[in-house]
Design a protein around this motif. Structure first.
Motif, PDB file in Angstrom:
ATOM      1  N   LYS A 199     -25.617  57.892 -23.863  1.00  0.00           N
ATOM      2  CA  LYS A 199     -25.030  58.388 -25.116  1.00  0.00           C
ATOM      3  C   LYS A 199     -25.030  57.317 -26.208  1.00  0.00           C
ATOM      4  O   LYS A 199     -24.328  57.470 -27.215  1.00  0.00           O
ATOM      5  CB  LYS A 199     -23.587  58.841 -24.845  1.00  0.00           C
ATOM      6  CG  LYS A 199     -23.432  59.936 -23.812  1.00  0.00           C
ATOM      7  CD  LYS A 199     -23.983  61.255 -24.314  1.00  0.00           C
ATOM      8  CE  LYS A 199     -23.810  62.369 -23.295  1.00  0.00           C
ATOM      9  NZ  LYS A 199     -22.428  62.738 -23.050  1.00  0.00           N
ATOM     10  N   ALA A 200     -25.809  56.250 -26.036  1.00  0.00           N
ATOM     11  CA  ALA A 200     -25.778  55.133 -26.983  1.00  0.00           C
ATOM     12  C   ALA A 200     -26.064  55.576 -28.413  1.00  0.00           C
ATOM     13  O   ALA A 200     -25.355  55.204 -29.354  1.00  0.00           O
ATOM     14  CB  ALA A 200     -26.771  54.058 -26.555  1.00  0.00           C
ATOM     15  N   SER A 201     -27.087  56.387 -28.597  1.00  0.00           N
ATOM     16  CA  SER A 201     -27.440  56.813 -29.951  1.00  0.00           C
ATOM     17  C   SER A 201     -26.356  57.702 -30.541  1.00  0.00           C
ATOM     18  O   SER A 201     -26.080  57.651 -31.763  1.00  0.00           O
ATOM     19  CB  SER A 201     -28.784  57.551 -29.950  1.00  0.00           C
ATOM     20  OG  SER A 201     -28.732  58.703 -29.127  1.00  0.00           O
ATOM     21  N   LEU A 202     -25.713  58.519 -29.708  1.00  0.00           N
ATOM     22  CA  LEU A 202     -24.630  59.386 -30.179  1.00  0.00           C
ATOM     23  C   LEU A 202     -23.419  58.547 -30.586  1.00  0.00           C
ATOM     24  O   LEU A 202     -22.779  58.824 -31.614  1.00  0.00           O
ATOM     25  CB  LEU A 202     -24.247  60.380 -29.092  1.00  0.00           C
ATOM     26  CG  LEU A 202     -23.088  61.330 -29.420  1.00  0.00           C
ATOM     27  CD1 LEU A 202     -23.404  62.168 -30.653  1.00  0.00           C
ATOM     28  CD2 LEU A 202     -22.778  62.231 -28.221  1.00  0.00           C
ATOM     29  N   ILE A 203     -23.117  57.517 -29.804  1.00  0.00           N
ATOM     30  CA  ILE A 203     -21.993  56.634 -30.137  1.00  0.00           C
ATOM     31  C   ILE A 203     -22.235  55.961 -31.483  1.00  0.00           C
ATOM     32  O   ILE A 203     -21.347  55.916 -32.339  1.00  0.00           O
ATOM     33  CB  ILE A 203     -21.790  55.579 -29.031  1.00  0.00           C
ATOM     34  CG1 ILE A 203     -21.357  56.256 -27.723  1.00  0.00           C
ATOM     35  CG2 ILE A 203     -20.744  54.545 -29.458  1.00  0.00           C
ATOM     36  CD1 ILE A 203     -21.373  55.330 -26.520  1.00  0.00           C
ATOM     37  N   VAL A 204     -23.454  55.458 -31.687  1.00  0.00           N
ATOM     38  CA  VAL A 204     -23.802  54.816 -32.960  1.00  0.00           C
ATOM     39  C   VAL A 204     -23.645  55.815 -34.113  1.00  0.00           C
ATOM     40  O   VAL A 204     -23.101  55.486 -35.174  1.00  0.00           O
ATOM     41  CB  VAL A 204     -25.230  54.252 -32.913  1.00  0.00           C
ATOM     42  CG1 VAL A 204     -25.678  53.798 -34.302  1.00  0.00           C
ATOM     43  CG2 VAL A 204     -25.323  53.099 -31.923  1.00  0.00           C
ATOM     44  N   LYS A 205     -24.103  57.027 -33.894  1.00  0.00           N
ATOM     45  CA  LYS A 205     -23.986  58.067 -34.921  1.00  0.00           C
ATOM     46  C   LYS A 205     -22.528  58.326 -35.276  1.00  0.00           C
ATOM     47  O   LYS A 205     -22.176  58.405 -36.469  1.00  0.00           O
ATOM     48  CB  LYS A 205     -24.647  59.354 -34.428  1.00  0.00           C
ATOM     49  CG  LYS A 205     -24.522  60.524 -35.408  1.00  0.00           C
ATOM     50  CD  LYS A 205     -25.158  61.783 -34.821  1.00  0.00           C
ATOM     51  CE  LYS A 205     -24.981  62.976 -35.753  1.00  0.00           C
ATOM     52  NZ  LYS A 205     -25.588  64.215 -35.176  1.00  0.00           N
ATOM     53  N   ARG A 206     -21.672  58.446 -34.255  1.00  0.00           N
ATOM     54  CA  ARG A 206     -20.252  58.728 -34.507  1.00  0.00           C
ATOM     55  C   ARG A 206     -19.584  57.565 -35.236  1.00  0.00           C
ATOM     56  O   ARG A 206     -18.762  57.783 -36.145  1.00  0.00           O
ATOM     57  CB  ARG A 206     -19.527  59.011 -33.191  1.00  0.00           C
ATOM     58  CG  ARG A 206     -19.987  60.258 -32.474  1.00  0.00           C
ATOM     59  CD  ARG A 206     -19.759  61.507 -33.289  1.00  0.00           C
ATOM     60  NE  ARG A 206     -20.146  62.703 -32.564  1.00  0.00           N
ATOM     61  CZ  ARG A 206     -20.899  63.675 -33.049  1.00  0.00           C
ATOM     62  NH1 ARG A 206     -21.364  63.601 -34.286  1.00  0.00           N
ATOM     63  NH2 ARG A 206     -21.190  64.733 -32.320  1.00  0.00           N
ATOM     64  N   ILE A 207     -19.910  56.338 -34.859  1.00  0.00           N
ATOM     65  CA  ILE A 207     -19.325  55.176 -35.530  1.00  0.00           C
ATOM     66  C   ILE A 207     -19.712  55.169 -37.002  1.00  0.00           C
ATOM     67  O   ILE A 207     -18.879  54.901 -37.881  1.00  0.00           O
ATOM     68  CB  ILE A 207     -19.753  53.876 -34.835  1.00  0.00           C
ATOM     69  CG1 ILE A 207     -19.028  53.751 -33.473  1.00  0.00           C
ATOM     70  CG2 ILE A 207     -19.454  52.657 -35.700  1.00  0.00           C
ATOM     71  CD1 ILE A 207     -19.464  52.565 -32.652  1.00  0.00           C
ATOM     72  N   ARG A 208     -20.954  55.496 -37.285  1.00  0.00           N
ATOM     73  CA  ARG A 208     -21.397  55.540 -38.680  1.00  0.00           C
ATOM     74  C   ARG A 208     -20.702  56.660 -39.437  1.00  0.00           C
ATOM     75  O   ARG A 208     -20.352  56.515 -40.613  1.00  0.00           O
ATOM     76  CB  ARG A 208     -22.909  55.703 -38.738  1.00  0.00           C
ATOM     77  CG  ARG A 208     -23.663  54.431 -38.344  1.00  0.00           C
ATOM     78  CD  ARG A 208     -25.150  54.664 -38.252  1.00  0.00           C
ATOM     79  NE  ARG A 208     -25.851  53.400 -38.003  1.00  0.00           N
ATOM     80  CZ  ARG A 208     -27.104  53.306 -37.585  1.00  0.00           C
ATOM     81  NH1 ARG A 208     -27.811  54.419 -37.364  1.00  0.00           N
ATOM     82  NH2 ARG A 208     -27.665  52.125 -37.393  1.00  0.00           N
TER      83      ARG A 208
END
Length: 286
Positions: free
Chosen positions: A255-264
């Motif tokens: 889920k790394a890309s999803l986590i980055v998306k949510r943080i942004r």
């Protein structure tokens, strides 16, 4: 109060700040609490924590008391429970007081206990604990879908606000007993709990999860806050998220890309660094 004290303390520092890194989610454990939380009878005192912070190049940390662990309803009951809660909060206060330029303490309590409001009042008079209140919905087995639980937690949020105590909250419901958690519970938090504490900082731990990010319910819950931020919901004015406990091996990589998306989407200015208890494999420098 958190903003005022942390600004003076030099601690209102988001994850992307070019200045010093602050650990916004740390714990100390007395020997009794260590046995209760599987840390072990040695516990973790302030001297040990400061040494770990030094090893990681971290100047300061927010210390969240684990006094709530003595009232975990899913563990064997302890005698004189409230006395043990008081003792743990007082021990945490004394430990933090040894390093006033390095550590800032938060009181803690199970919000469902009849003594919760009394302990908030007591902690609000302690100069080492008056900054904030730590709540752990999972450990305390809070179910916001239960009207009685919700009413009690609303009272606790209201009391924290009245005493100008910021709230750091592990809002994920109990995992071991599969309590309901997801978008519905996040909306209850947004609509019925945040309005009770409109004047203080709210720190939602673990990006609204309980460690890792593999459980879809975590993203469902976090997405409620993402959408609230997007529409500029005034209830989110003082809400921040700490990223402690996310990078648990095997529980986030997919889920790394999803986590980055949510943080942004949340905005990096609302994201706070935290490493949680300094245990083997989870020390600030790890």
């Amino acid at each position: 109060r958190w903003f005022a004290i942390i600004t003076t303390f030099g601690m209102l520092t988001p994850l992307n700040s070019p200045s010093e890194v602050i650990d916004y989610h740390q714990h100390l454990h007395s020997s009794g609490a260590g046995e209760r939380t599987s840390i072990g009878p040695k516990g973790i005192d302030a001297t040990a924590l400061v040494a770990q912070l030094d090893a990681a190049g971290i100047k300061r940390a927010i210390v969240l008391s684990v006094a709530y662990s003595f009232s975990n309803p899913n563990k064997p009951a302890v005698q004189d429970e409230y006395a043990r809660v008081i003792a743990e909060n007082d021990w945490t206060s004394a430990q933090v007081g040894k390093y006033p330029d390095r550590l800032l303490g938060f009181c803690s309590v199970n919000p469902l206990r009849p003594y919760a409001l009394d302990e908030i009042v007591r902690c609000a008079k302690d100069p080492n604990l008056l900054t904030g209140l730590k709540l752990h919905f999972g450990n305390s087995d809070v179910d916001v879908d239960n009207p009685e639980h919700l009413a009690q937690v609303r009272q606790v949020f209201r009391a924290a606000d009245q005493h100008d105590m910021s709230i750091a909250v592990h809002m994920h419901a109990n995992i071991d007993h599969h309590r309901p958690y997801g978008a519905k519970e996040a909306r209850i938090f947004l609509e019925q709990l945040l309005p009770e504490a409109p004047n203080v900082t709210i720190q939602i731990a673990h990006l609204a999860g309980g460690g890792g990010y593999d459980d879809p319910a975590i993203d469902e819950a976090l997405s409620v806050f993402v959408e609230a931020i997007k529409r500029k919901d005034p209830r989110m004015k003082h809400v921040y998220f700490d990223a402690s406990g996310i990078a648990i091996p095997g529980m986030w990589e997919a889920k790394a890309s999803l986590i980055v998306k949510r943080i942004r989407q949340i905005g990096i200015g609302r994201i706070l660094y935290g490493s949680d208890a300094a245990t083997t494999g989870n020390r600030p420098a790890d």
